[in-house]
Write a protein that holds these residues in place. Structure first.
Motif, short mmCIF file in Angstrom:
data_model
loop_
_atom_site.label_atom_id
_atom_site.label_comp_id
_atom_site.label_asym_id
_atom_site.label_seq_id
_atom_site.Cartn_x
_atom_site.Cartn_y
_atom_site.Cartn_z
N ALA A 1 0.83 -1.21 0.00
CA ALA A 1 0.00 0.00 0.00
C ALA A 1 0.87 1.26 0.00
O ALA A 1 0.85 2.06 0.94
N ILE A 2 1.63 1.42 -1.08
CA ILE A 2 2.50 2.58 -1.24
C ILE A 2 1.76 3.59 -2.11
O ILE A 2 1.41 3.29 -3.24
N PRO A 3 1.50 4.79 -1.58
CA PRO A 3 0.73 5.75 -2.38
C PRO A 3 1.57 6.37 -3.49
O PRO A 3 2.79 6.44 -3.41
N PHE B 1 2.26 9.80 -6.00
CA PHE B 1 2.17 11.27 -5.85
C PHE B 1 2.13 11.99 -7.19
O PHE B 1 1.94 13.19 -7.23
N PRO C 1 -1.89 14.62 -5.45
CA PRO C 1 -2.97 14.48 -4.48
C PRO C 1 -2.94 15.62 -3.46
O PRO C 1 -1.87 16.07 -3.06
N GLN C 2 -4.12 16.08 -3.07
CA GLN C 2 -4.21 17.16 -2.08
C GLN C 2 -4.60 16.64 -0.71
O GLN C 2 -4.32 17.28 0.31
N THR C 3 -5.30 15.50 -0.68
CA THR C 3 -5.80 14.98 0.59
C THR C 3 -5.46 13.49 0.71
O THR C 3 -5.11 12.84 -0.29
N ILE C 4 -5.59 12.96 1.93
CA ILE C 4 -5.38 11.53 2.15
C ILE C 4 -6.36 10.74 1.29
O ILE C 4 -6.03 9.70 0.73
N LEU D 1 -5.07 10.21 -2.12
CA LEU D 1 -4.03 9.18 -2.12
C LEU D 1 -4.65 7.80 -2.14
O LEU D 1 -4.26 6.92 -2.91
N ILE D 2 -5.61 7.60 -1.24
CA ILE D 2 -6.22 6.28 -1.06
C ILE D 2 -7.04 5.92 -2.30
O ILE D 2 -6.99 4.78 -2.78
N TYR E 1 -4.83 4.69 -5.05
CA TYR E 1 -4.33 3.35 -4.73
C TYR E 1 -5.42 2.30 -4.97
O TYR E 1 -5.15 1.24 -5.56
N ARG F 1 -5.81 1.53 -8.53
CA ARG F 1 -4.73 0.66 -9.01
C ARG F 1 -4.98 -0.79 -8.63
O ARG F 1 -4.70 -1.71 -9.40
#
Lengths: 167, 167
Positions: free
Chosen positions: A120-122, A124, A128-131, A134-135, A138, A141
């Motif tokens: 679970a490597i995000p 960039f 992305p502006q927020t968590i 990012l999630i 992922y 993917r």
């Protein structure tokens, strides 16, 4: 604490478990089935069950080890074992860091057995502006790994594409 | 685009490179040295250079492979090779996902040679609100690996501790 559902071994546990997806999603979730991990006789534990893919997310190093060992004494590891024997897609979203030698050997073993090792490597590169950004990328993917179309997934288009988008 | 410094091969490149840390940090950065990767004769490429640890962050799978091969034909891989030969701490912050078999074999080889394989997987148990919270905790964990005290790092204290904090 909000957003917490407590389950204890009781007569009500099975009924509560069934309500879990709907209560988490805040809408009916008829397509979601929740199974206890000890239910090793569940349909999904058999190769006869019609399923294309399985994702273990998050996949702890303990679960990774259970799958890598082949012992299959709980539902997650037994169903994962079935996916590999049937040559179906198995995606393992590991989330521990750093990796010790046992972790790496288990991941290598499972990759050689056909699993996709997807820590679970995000990313960039989509800025992305927020968590949540990012999630979401992922998860796109991960779902793309099991051949589900991901229209909103960011796809790298090369340096030329970046320059075009910025122009 | 803001926050971009462009470097081209030129007579000014070396001078610009020296200014980079100060311009990025927006303050003097006398303790930071920027070296071109082709400078394989730099002091840090020798075991005689007094250094305790090295972190490669981010560590691409190409750099991981270069270090795992031992060829040491650029400064990063040569300095990393020296860290391992001198039995010093080398932390490799890999960031690709998923892992193919070559990635896993390279990570396993390097872990067996003494490196710390530390994929950039964020933690969530400290209830991060922003991407900055995620990255800060990861950086704390990386720096703790090279024995630098991290006073502001979140440390798990067990379920009892969590209950206490919430009371």
């Amino acid at each position: 604490m909000a957003n917490t559902l407590e389950f204890r071994e009781s007569a009500n546990a099975a009924a509560l478990l069934k309500q879990l997806p709907g209560r988490l999603l805040n809408r009916p979730a008829a397509k979601i089935e929740v199974l206890p991990n000890k239910d090793i006789g569940a349909a999904i534990a058999s190769g006869s069950y019609a399923v294309d893919s399985m994702i273990v997310i998050p996949c702890s190093m303990g679960t990774l080890a259970a799958i890598a060992s082949g012992v299959s004494d709980d539902l997650v590891s037994r169903a994962a074992d079935v996916m590999l024997k049937e040559n179906r897609k198995l995606v393992l979203c590991v989330r521990d860091t750093p990796f010790n030698r046992i972790h790496l050997e288990n991941m290598l073993r499972l990759q050689q057995a056909g699993a996709v090792i997807m820590p679970a490597i995000p990313a960039f590169y989509h800025h992305p502006q927020t968590i949540d950004d990012l999630i979401t990328q992922y998860i796109h993917r991960v779902l793309a790994q099991i051949d589900l179309a991901q229209e909103n997934m960011y796809r790298w288009t090369g340096q030329t594409g970046v320059k075009k988008a910025e122009a």
